[in-house]
Design an enzyme around this catalytic site. Sequence first.
Site, PDB file in Angstrom:
ATOM      1  N   GLU A   1       0.712  -1.077   0.046  1.00  0.00           N
ATOM      2  CA  GLU A   1      -0.168  -0.089  -0.078  1.00  0.00           C
ATOM      3  C   GLU A   1       0.807   1.060  -0.015  1.00  0.00           C
ATOM      4  OE1 GLU A   1      -2.796   0.540   3.407  1.00  0.00           O
ATOM      5  OE2 GLU A   1      -3.797   2.056   2.432  1.00  0.00           O
TER       6      GLU A   1
ATOM      7  N   GLU B   1      -2.418  -4.080   6.801  1.00  0.00           N
ATOM      8  CA  GLU B   1      -3.441  -4.912   7.061  1.00  0.00           C
ATOM      9  C   GLU B   1      -3.684  -6.121   6.053  1.00  0.00           C
ATOM     10  OE1 GLU B   1      -3.789  -1.591   6.239  1.00  0.00           O
ATOM     11  OE2 GLU B   1      -5.408  -1.531   4.702  1.00  0.00           O
TER      12      GLU B   1
ATOM     13  N   HIS C   1      -6.512  -2.086  15.137  1.00  0.00           N
ATOM     14  CA  HIS C   1      -6.992  -1.510  13.861  1.00  0.00           C
ATOM     15  C   HIS C   1      -6.692  -2.246  12.552  1.00  0.00           C
ATOM     16  CE1 HIS C   1      -6.561   2.188  11.327  1.00  0.00           C
ATOM     17  NE2 HIS C   1      -5.860   1.358  10.497  1.00  0.00           N
ATOM     18  N   GLU C   2      -5.534  -3.055  12.601  1.00  0.00           N
ATOM     19  CA  GLU C   2      -5.162  -3.863  11.496  1.00  0.00           C
ATOM     20  C   GLU C   2      -6.239  -5.007  11.322  1.00  0.00           C
ATOM     21  OE1 GLU C   2      -3.586  -2.274   9.625  1.00  0.00           O
ATOM     22  OE2 GLU C   2      -2.390  -0.944  10.983  1.00  0.00           O
TER      23      GLU C   2
ATOM     24  N   HIS D   1      -9.539  -3.960   9.936  1.00  0.00           N
ATOM     25  CA  HIS D   1      -9.504  -3.693   8.360  1.00  0.00           C
ATOM     26  C   HIS D   1      -9.917  -4.999   7.683  1.00  0.00           C
ATOM     27  CE1 HIS D   1      -7.815   0.318   7.310  1.00  0.00           C
ATOM     28  NE2 HIS D   1      -6.815   0.161   8.018  1.00  0.00           N
TER      29      HIS D   1
HETATM   30  N1  BES Z   1      -3.038   0.760   5.941  1.00  0.00           N
HETATM   31  C1  BES Z   1      -2.414   1.368   6.770  1.00  0.00           C
HETATM   32  C2  BES Z   1      -0.798   1.380   6.677  1.00  0.00           C
HETATM   33  C3  BES Z   1      -0.339   2.062   5.567  1.00  0.00           C
HETATM   34  C4  BES Z   1      -0.399   3.457   5.535  1.00  0.00           C
HETATM   35  C5  BES Z   1       0.388   1.606   4.560  1.00  0.00           C
HETATM   36  C6  BES Z   1       0.232   4.198   4.335  1.00  0.00           C
HETATM   37  C7  BES Z   1       0.890   2.192   3.794  1.00  0.00           C
HETATM   38  C8  BES Z   1       1.126   3.541   3.498  1.00  0.00           C
HETATM   39  C9  BES Z   1      -2.649   0.993   8.299  1.00  0.00           C
HETATM   40  O1  BES Z   1      -3.702   0.448   8.409  1.00  0.00           O
HETATM   41  C10 BES Z   1      -2.749   2.146   8.969  1.00  0.00           C
HETATM   42  O2  BES Z   1      -3.373   3.016   8.997  1.00  0.00           O
HETATM   43  N2  BES Z   1      -1.787   2.022  10.163  1.00  0.00           N
HETATM   44  C11 BES Z   1      -1.600   3.286  11.314  1.00  0.00           C
HETATM   45  C12 BES Z   1      -1.784   2.748  12.585  1.00  0.00           C
HETATM   46  C13 BES Z   1      -3.241   2.992  12.777  1.00  0.00           C
HETATM   47  C14 BES Z   1      -3.540   2.281  14.201  1.00  0.00           C
HETATM   48  C15 BES Z   1      -3.902   4.106  12.599  1.00  0.00           C
HETATM   49  C16 BES Z   1      -0.006   3.477  11.041  1.00  0.00           C
HETATM   50  O3  BES Z   1       0.618   2.663  10.326  1.00  0.00           O
HETATM   51  O4  BES Z   1       0.287   4.509  11.502  1.00  0.00           O
HETATM   52 ZN    ZN Z   2      -5.428   1.687   8.604  1.00  0.00          ZN
END
Ligand code: BES
Ligand code: ZN
Length: 880
Positions: free
Chosen positions: A122, A265, A298-299, A302
Amino acid sequence: SKTIYLKDYRAPDYLIDETHLTFELFEDHTLVHAQLVMRRNPELSAELPVLSLDGQQLELLRITLDDRELTAADYQLSDSHLTLQPTQASFVIDSTVRIHPESNTALEGLYKSSGMFCTQCEAEGFRKITYYLDRPDVMSKFTTTVSGDKQKYPILLSNGNPIASGSEEGGRHWATWEDPFKKPAYLFALVAGDLWCVEDKFTTLSSREVTLRIYVEPENIDKVQHAMDSLKKSMKWDEEVYGREYDLDIFMIVAVNDFNMGAMENKGLNIFNSSCVLARAETATDAAHQRVEAVVAHEYFHNWSGNRVTCRDWFQLSLKEGFTVFRDAEFSADMNSRTVKRIEDVAYLRTHQFAEDAGPMAHPVRPDAYMEISNFYTLTIYEKGSEVLRMIHTLLGNQAFRKGSDLYFERHDGQAVTCDDFVKAMEDASGIDLTQFKRWYTQAGTPRLAVSEAFDATARTYTLNFTQSCPATPGQSDKLPFVIPVELGLLDARGNDLPLRLQGEAAASGTSRVLSVTEAQQSFTFVDIAEQPLPSLLRGFSAPVKLSFPYDRDQLMFLMQHDSDGFNRWEAGQQLSVQVLQELIGQQQRGEALVLDQRLVTALRSLLQDGRLDQAMVAEMLSLPGEAYLTEISEVADVEAIHGAREFARQQLAEALFEPLWQRYQANREVSKGTPYVAEAEHFARRSLQNIALSYLMLTGKPEVLAATLEQYEACDNMTERLTALAVLVNSPFEAERGKALEAFAEHFKDNALVMDQWFSVQAASTLPGGLQRVQALMQHPAFTLKNPNKVRALIGAFAGQNLVNFHLADGSGYRFLADQVITLNALNPQIASRLLAPLTRWRKYAAARQALMKAELERILASGELSADVYEVVSKSLA
Ligand code: BES
Ligand code: ZN
């Protein structure tokens, strides 16, 4: 660099029904074979347009179309695409490419971290793995075979279920994984390494048994139980609260040391920054334990809000992120203290998201243009997006919201959809029209809501007048009124909530209710009000707005004591502190002697002396608004005056409240001494009050406090108490003790990278003079490297983001330092470089001299050579 617009969205010309991948992992390269079973999108015309596959940094070795080997004459290659002309509506493309994970420092696509292979796809990383339609509305069934050296990579993982494995000659082995669910490429994952795992089981609502595994490097196997417990709680919670069950036979989490974000996720195979998995008493703080619990949840969440139902395009990112942040926040509130969780989230939103919304990168929750999607994983998409979901929940009520989410998941299972589709499901399930509400998705900026009151003693009516407005943001000069849900109550002179009856209503209903402010100016009149009440507005922070009401300090003290809403008790304390601190800032700027309003002392004393209050709440209420928040609410931020005023207030409070602070500290430390570490709310609460008390007490410099700090530092059994004691010493004038403690800490924890991150952060955040020189010296420490994002965040990020007096040194040396690091990181890891840059983009907040210095550094970055799209977008937009 070019801009992508939402209005240009077109459905994909071709679909990929099946994706069969084979990875051959070697030390100096990796071969990726991809078989794509494709067809013309049946929803479009029958003619066959050219097919343009995404691909970057790939060395194409071979490509066939329906078994016919293609030559250079059959396709076009650019540095971002492979284009060819299909001749039939259904066809198969086979390709082989060579890639170099061993030298991938951007940590996007396939890369190596501490000797293991892992992926991060992602948002658009899959195109660095193979030629593909790398967009979330192309969903495909994946099978993945991984082959590698058996000794180096005994564990070979990918999405879905394992279906076959075997050995090869030359000490190699392979494994094949099949994911039965269609997914976009951004959810693909692969891991290969020498890993150990902790295994557990979870039985779902419908009695299916799921294997749970958390994989880590062998030396960390003693730090995964907390994450496993969190995972099981998350699975249970999603069944109970959303009716969502897990859908594969196995769920895996892998911890990696080099990771740009917190966690990802990927279907059935979540990949985590080790900082968001590993936790045990001796090495991780209470905050870290809660972070692990939240990120695991969180993950996991998803899997439904993101994976089973995904995004049509990246403009819809908040569809999955805002919703999932809202889900994880509610989970954390249920697991711990609801009010404390809300306080933390609101403080974070108001400090950081409000600043973003007022700055050059301001954008709506559903943006309509971007240059580099990685720059749009923002506080607005995440935190404001979550607030938008919370408002929908507030407006619909819990039952209708659940009906709406059930309908959304059922209607769109297996689809790639939009924020509009989500809102439509909520409307259809509830019968509530959200047309105007949807402006929250399209208009950027933080609305202001000014409130005034009018009490009519003879008519026994009380009227609240609301005026809303929203400042201009880049590309949006005029805003239409938002739907602002305002939860409120009215307090009588004894502090009790009055029954609330609006004019025209037959009877009162409740003592706390939600009014929808939908117009630029709107009034609400309550009847049967005998005496002038005191309003408690925006309870629970029911909308992400800047509310103003002309409270005087005595009224705020009254609300602090009596409001039935815990969040608003805290909020009243914050507003009181802000008023007092702003007065001190003014005194400082005028060169007057500083005089602290004693009402703040009185208010905090009564909190400390009330043994019935939740200790975590007392701790929150003792915390003065941070310098970053005081900056955000200033017209022009005066760095030194803000710091000076706040430190003066802390010092005065410490001296005036020494006795009750000392008493609470000692009582709590006694309990901590006799209690083994437990990662639960009640224990977090005790330690948080103990630790904030200690940080005040040390400001008095008394020898008994120093002794207590050293005792806590040495004798405690957990990182929460140890790190606080260290931080208190680091910010104290006791140079010898500080040096000794820092040295002992580093010696003891030198082999634990995550603990060393905390050691770097504590020093980076110290506001004592000479901060920049300390940070520069620490960059030479053997445990530091620019190649590890956690290290960069721990040292450079903490310095620029938390150490405002040192970063904003008047000679501009802090800015120059940050720009130097951004320029170096631009070549190594563009995503980290562009995130690190954020503090420089806030130049509009400062007076002319600092503005000039900050802009000069942005210009220098712009002129420094070949910039990544990530850094270019942020720098150019913040100078525009
Ligand atoms: N999908 C994101 C991770 C991500 C973000 C991958 C941007 C690639 C680019 C993941 O679900 C996410 O949001 N992670 C957050 C933590 C969450 C508890 C808000 C993070 O990585 O900070
Ligand atoms: Zn997320």
